[in-house]
Design a protein around this motif. Structure first.
Motif, PDB file in Angstrom:
ATOM      1  N   GLY A  70       0.847  -1.192   0.000  1.00 26.74           N
ATOM      2  CA  GLY A  70       0.000   0.000   0.000  1.00 26.74           C
ATOM      3  C   GLY A  70       0.882   1.241   0.000  1.00 26.74           C
ATOM      4  N   TYR A  71       0.406   2.294  -0.640  1.00 30.89           N
ATOM      5  CA  TYR A  71       1.233   3.487  -0.784  1.00 30.89           C
ATOM      6  C   TYR A  71       0.469   4.745  -0.394  1.00 30.89           C
TER       7      TYR A  71
ATOM      8  N   GLU B 180       1.619  -1.667  -4.637  1.00 32.93           N
ATOM      9  CA  GLU B 180       0.375  -0.892  -4.622  1.00 32.93           C
ATOM     10  C   GLU B 180      -0.534  -1.435  -5.709  1.00 32.93           C
TER      11      GLU B 180
END
Length: 99
Positions: free
Chosen positions: A13-14, A36
């Motif tokens: 996740g970003y 991501e």
């Protein structure tokens, strides 16, 4: 045959917190990969407020000056619905910056 890359840390996740973590881990000398699912940058704001502690964390990651350039201190905040129509607007009071 292409060698298989090796990483010390995988960040999944970003969003704002994970992008900060990835930067700090990279600054610490770790080999970091970020995974991501979205192909593009999320178009809506996810971090609308920050404080001096967050600025110090960004400074440690070498990002404070760049991110500060995009901030809009002292501006009103508007929360909008799915159509972009504001449903709450407020002007937070300024308390200065201890950063």
């Amino acid at each position: 045959m292409t060698p298989i890359p090796r990483y010390d840390v995988a960040v999944v996740g970003y969003g704002p917190t994970r992008v900060t973590a990835a930067n700090l881990l990279g600054k610490a000398g770790l080999n970091v990969v970020v995974i991501e699912r979205a192909p593009d940058i999320y178009s809506r704001a996810r971090a609308i407020s920050t404080d001096e502690e967050v600025l110090r964390i960004w400074q440690k990651a070498g990002l404070a000056d760049r991110l500060s350039a995009d901030m809009l201190p002292g501006r009103a905040v508007a929360f909008v619905d799915a159509t972009g129509r504001p449903f709450v607007e407020m002007q937070p009071p300024s308390h200065g910056s201890g950063h």
